[in-house]
Design a protein around this motif. Sequence first.
Motif, PDB file in Angstrom:
ATOM      1  N   PHE A 224      -1.352  -5.303   7.046  1.00 27.00           N
ATOM      2  CA  PHE A 224      -1.354  -5.890   5.358  1.00 27.00           C
ATOM      3  C   PHE A 224      -0.559  -7.061   4.764  1.00 27.00           C
ATOM      4  O   PHE A 224       0.595  -7.013   5.228  1.00 27.00           O
ATOM      5  CB  PHE A 224      -1.235  -4.657   4.640  1.00 27.00           C
ATOM      6  CG  PHE A 224      -2.204  -3.542   4.759  1.00 27.00           C
ATOM      7  CD1 PHE A 224      -3.490  -3.536   5.444  1.00 27.00           C
ATOM      8  CD2 PHE A 224      -1.841  -2.143   4.279  1.00 27.00           C
ATOM      9  CE1 PHE A 224      -4.291  -2.497   5.688  1.00 27.00           C
ATOM     10  CE2 PHE A 224      -2.546  -1.054   4.605  1.00 27.00           C
ATOM     11  CZ  PHE A 224      -3.882  -1.385   5.258  1.00 27.00           C
ATOM     12  N   ASP A 225      -1.170  -7.773   3.943  1.00 30.58           N
ATOM     13  CA  ASP A 225      -0.246  -8.841   3.458  1.00 30.58           C
ATOM     14  C   ASP A 225       0.014  -8.464   2.035  1.00 30.58           C
ATOM     15  O   ASP A 225       1.171  -8.972   1.564  1.00 30.58           O
ATOM     16  CB  ASP A 225      -1.017 -10.190   3.319  1.00 30.58           C
ATOM     17  CG  ASP A 225      -1.705 -10.487   4.753  1.00 30.58           C
ATOM     18  OD1 ASP A 225      -0.595 -11.043   5.499  1.00 30.58           O
ATOM     19  OD2 ASP A 225      -2.763 -10.570   5.176  1.00 30.58           O
ATOM     20  N   PHE A 226      -0.555  -7.230   1.600  1.00 34.86           N
ATOM     21  CA  PHE A 226       0.008  -6.772   0.359  1.00 34.86           C
ATOM     22  C   PHE A 226      -0.780  -5.408   0.059  1.00 34.86           C
ATOM     23  O   PHE A 226      -1.675  -5.116   0.749  1.00 34.86           O
ATOM     24  CB  PHE A 226      -0.689  -7.734  -0.931  1.00 34.86           C
ATOM     25  CG  PHE A 226      -0.089  -7.360  -2.240  1.00 34.86           C
ATOM     26  CD1 PHE A 226       1.033  -8.012  -2.653  1.00 34.86           C
ATOM     27  CD2 PHE A 226      -0.692  -6.371  -3.139  1.00 34.86           C
ATOM     28  CE1 PHE A 226       1.576  -7.921  -4.094  1.00 34.86           C
ATOM     29  CE2 PHE A 226      -0.219  -6.028  -4.382  1.00 34.86           C
ATOM     30  CZ  PHE A 226       0.878  -6.609  -4.697  1.00 34.86           C
ATOM     31  N   SER A 227       0.045  -4.568  -0.428  1.00 29.20           N
ATOM     32  CA  SER A 227      -0.520  -3.203  -0.450  1.00 29.20           C
ATOM     33  C   SER A 227      -0.306  -2.603  -1.915  1.00 29.20           C
ATOM     34  O   SER A 227       0.565  -2.892  -2.553  1.00 29.20           O
ATOM     35  CB  SER A 227       0.345  -2.274   0.592  1.00 29.20           C
ATOM     36  OG  SER A 227       1.597  -2.193   0.422  1.00 29.20           O
ATOM     37  N   ILE A 228      -1.448  -1.692  -2.021  1.00 23.63           N
ATOM     38  CA  ILE A 228      -1.522  -1.003  -3.429  1.00 23.63           C
ATOM     39  C   ILE A 228      -1.404   0.454  -3.334  1.00 23.63           C
ATOM     40  O   ILE A 228      -2.353   0.733  -2.377  1.00 23.63           O
ATOM     41  CB  ILE A 228      -2.689  -1.640  -4.220  1.00 23.63           C
ATOM     42  CG1 ILE A 228      -2.465  -3.099  -4.595  1.00 23.63           C
ATOM     43  CG2 ILE A 228      -2.788  -0.848  -5.681  1.00 23.63           C
ATOM     44  CD1 ILE A 228      -3.818  -3.890  -5.043  1.00 23.63           C
ATOM     45  N   TYR A 229      -0.884   1.293  -4.095  1.00 20.56           N
ATOM     46  CA  TYR A 229      -0.996   2.722  -4.128  1.00 20.56           C
ATOM     47  C   TYR A 229      -1.687   2.936  -5.717  1.00 20.56           C
ATOM     48  O   TYR A 229      -0.840   2.587  -6.567  1.00 20.56           O
ATOM     49  CB  TYR A 229       0.342   3.501  -3.796  1.00 20.56           C
ATOM     50  CG  TYR A 229       0.290   4.801  -3.990  1.00 20.56           C
ATOM     51  CD1 TYR A 229       0.192   5.475  -2.505  1.00 20.56           C
ATOM     52  CD2 TYR A 229       0.428   5.805  -4.682  1.00 20.56           C
ATOM     53  CE1 TYR A 229       0.064   6.803  -2.192  1.00 20.56           C
ATOM     54  CE2 TYR A 229       0.291   6.966  -4.516  1.00 20.56           C
ATOM     55  CZ  TYR A 229       0.453   7.863  -3.553  1.00 20.56           C
ATOM     56  OH  TYR A 229      -0.002   9.131  -3.315  1.00 20.56           O
ATOM     57  N   VAL A 230      -2.324   3.795  -5.401  1.00 20.07           N
ATOM     58  CA  VAL A 230      -3.171   4.368  -6.864  1.00 20.07           C
ATOM     59  C   VAL A 230      -2.637   5.642  -7.182  1.00 20.07           C
ATOM     60  O   VAL A 230      -2.699   6.595  -6.295  1.00 20.07           O
ATOM     61  CB  VAL A 230      -4.746   4.412  -6.807  1.00 20.07           C
ATOM     62  CG1 VAL A 230      -5.139   4.728  -8.284  1.00 20.07           C
ATOM     63  CG2 VAL A 230      -5.233   3.122  -6.217  1.00 20.07           C
ATOM     64  N   ASP A 231      -1.786   5.876  -8.364  1.00 17.57           N
ATOM     65  CA  ASP A 231      -1.055   6.967  -8.285  1.00 17.57           C
ATOM     66  C   ASP A 231      -1.330   7.826  -9.769  1.00 17.57           C
ATOM     67  O   ASP A 231      -1.931   7.154 -10.654  1.00 17.57           O
ATOM     68  CB  ASP A 231       0.467   6.938  -8.362  1.00 17.57           C
ATOM     69  CG  ASP A 231       1.420   7.794  -8.400  1.00 17.57           C
ATOM     70  OD1 ASP A 231       0.940   8.800  -7.847  1.00 17.57           O
ATOM     71  OD2 ASP A 231       2.426   7.832  -8.925  1.00 17.57           O
ATOM     72  N   ALA A 232      -1.172   9.098  -9.646  1.00 14.98           N
ATOM     73  CA  ALA A 232      -1.246   9.775 -10.913  1.00 14.98           C
ATOM     74  C   ALA A 232      -0.983  11.213 -10.629  1.00 14.98           C
ATOM     75  O   ALA A 232      -0.247  11.649  -9.587  1.00 14.98           O
ATOM     76  CB  ALA A 232      -3.037  10.165 -11.280  1.00 14.98           C
ATOM     77  N   LYS A 233      -0.602  11.928 -11.693  1.00 19.39           N
ATOM     78  CA  LYS A 233       0.145  13.223 -11.772  1.00 19.39           C
ATOM     79  C   LYS A 233      -0.672  14.298 -10.961  1.00 19.39           C
ATOM     80  O   LYS A 233      -2.131  14.210 -10.899  1.00 19.39           O
ATOM     81  CB  LYS A 233       0.352  13.968 -13.209  1.00 19.39           C
ATOM     82  CG  LYS A 233       1.378  12.934 -13.891  1.00 19.39           C
ATOM     83  CD  LYS A 233       1.652  13.848 -15.255  1.00 19.39           C
ATOM     84  CE  LYS A 233       2.617  13.073 -16.135  1.00 19.39           C
ATOM     85  NZ  LYS A 233       2.812  13.559 -17.195  1.00 19.39           N
ATOM     86  N   GLU A 234      -0.284  15.090 -10.061  1.00 17.92           N
ATOM     87  CA  GLU A 234      -1.293  15.986  -9.322  1.00 17.92           C
ATOM     88  C   GLU A 234      -2.252  16.835 -10.133  1.00 17.92           C
ATOM     89  O   GLU A 234      -3.463  17.022 -10.054  1.00 17.92           O
ATOM     90  CB  GLU A 234      -0.499  16.976  -8.340  1.00 17.92           C
ATOM     91  CG  GLU A 234      -1.186  17.764  -7.334  1.00 17.92           C
ATOM     92  CD  GLU A 234      -0.593  18.216  -6.417  1.00 17.92           C
ATOM     93  OE1 GLU A 234      -1.249  19.121  -5.407  1.00 17.92           O
ATOM     94  OE2 GLU A 234       0.717  18.232  -6.423  1.00 17.92           O
ATOM     95  N   GLU A 235      -1.632  17.183 -11.466  1.00 18.27           N
ATOM     96  CA  GLU A 235      -2.538  18.016 -12.356  1.00 18.27           C
ATOM     97  C   GLU A 235      -3.585  17.329 -12.719  1.00 18.27           C
ATOM     98  O   GLU A 235      -4.600  18.065 -12.799  1.00 18.27           O
ATOM     99  CB  GLU A 235      -1.544  18.807 -13.221  1.00 18.27           C
ATOM    100  CG  GLU A 235      -0.961  17.804 -14.225  1.00 18.27           C
ATOM    101  CD  GLU A 235       0.509  17.540 -13.745  1.00 18.27           C
ATOM    102  OE1 GLU A 235       1.283  17.555 -14.958  1.00 18.27           O
ATOM    103  OE2 GLU A 235       0.769  17.607 -12.837  1.00 18.27           O
ATOM    104  N   ASP A 236      -3.523  16.013 -12.905  1.00 21.66           N
ATOM    105  CA  ASP A 236      -4.643  15.411 -13.337  1.00 21.66           C
ATOM    106  C   ASP A 236      -5.430  15.225 -12.283  1.00 21.66           C
ATOM    107  O   ASP A 236      -6.704  15.235 -12.477  1.00 21.66           O
ATOM    108  CB  ASP A 236      -4.218  13.891 -13.896  1.00 21.66           C
ATOM    109  CG  ASP A 236      -3.288  14.085 -15.350  1.00 21.66           C
ATOM    110  OD1 ASP A 236      -3.588  14.864 -15.832  1.00 21.66           O
ATOM    111  OD2 ASP A 236      -2.510  13.289 -15.542  1.00 21.66           O
ATOM    112  N   ILE A 237      -5.003  14.901 -10.961  1.00 21.48           N
ATOM    113  CA  ILE A 237      -5.986  14.682  -9.952  1.00 21.48           C
ATOM    114  C   ILE A 237      -6.630  15.901  -9.758  1.00 21.48           C
ATOM    115  O   ILE A 237      -8.012  15.975  -9.167  1.00 21.48           O
ATOM    116  CB  ILE A 237      -5.038  14.245  -8.658  1.00 21.48           C
ATOM    117  CG1 ILE A 237      -4.245  13.117  -8.988  1.00 21.48           C
ATOM    118  CG2 ILE A 237      -6.064  13.770  -7.377  1.00 21.48           C
ATOM    119  CD1 ILE A 237      -3.418  12.533  -7.804  1.00 21.48           C
TER     120      ILE A 237
END
Length: 318
Positions: A224-237
Amino acid sequence: MLSSPEEKLLNSPFLDFNRAEWKELNGHFNLSLSVEEIDKLHAANEPLNYAEIEEIYFPLARLLELHIQQYHEVRHTINKFFRRNQQKLPFIIGIAGSVAVGKSTTARVLQKVLSFLPEKPKVALVTTDGFLYPNKVLSERGILNRKGFPESYDTKKLLNFLTAVKSGIRQHIVPVYSHLHYDILPDDTLLIEDPDILIVEGINVLQVNSQKGQNNKIFVSDYFDFSIYVDAKEEDIIQWYINRFESLRATAFQDPDSYFHRYANLTPKESKAMAIHIWNEINSPNLHNNILPTKYRADLILQKGSNHFVENVKVRKI
């Protein structure tokens, strides 16, 4: 002694932006999308509107444009140093995050927006679902109920694909996964041909711990030249997962060809109970043991609120 908020900020390897700060960075990106085009970009039960694209993805595209420009400048300088004219190689973006957090929507929106950069790059998208072992193999190994865990992926095949991409090979045939059939489609493939940008989306793409019995020295994220993590609180997920499961029960699961057709006649109460059971048995352990620990390996973190829209952005300091 506890650190003050100011000290924590100074000690963090990330720059933090709230939504209001982030949207000011869009760089006057000019892109018009119709309601129909936006509808094609997001999954069921994942709200998406033009404001989200304009305020979150326009600045992200501009940031990525800067990285891509630097990537090409370094290549040009290195070519001059080596006195070689090495061919252009794709810029690879990895997108990670939990099941049901909205990675696929992020990947599709980013693919669309990046294709409108001034150079009009060719942007390809590959999901790691296509590199899952077929159900037959998973069943033979006794891990069908661990689909999505690291051991359920043909990591060697995925690494070979990425190696080929970064070696300058221009055409690639990748497997296709069907969510309807919950399996790899043996007679279907996807052609990836000479992309300028390649987006690789999957829950475990930032993982570095080796699978049991293996001694990996190369990892997916190495490409990877760039990486993204999509995050949220577990209760929302969890709530998003329950909502998605119920939506699919009322739609896709009704298809007799669906792998999950057996859930089609569940009541809403039973559907919720089943979704919670699956989350607790499969998705939660995978999240905590394999996915969440990779979050801070990302170059950028999109933090979503309970409404599925991004509220904060963290960008790794350079």
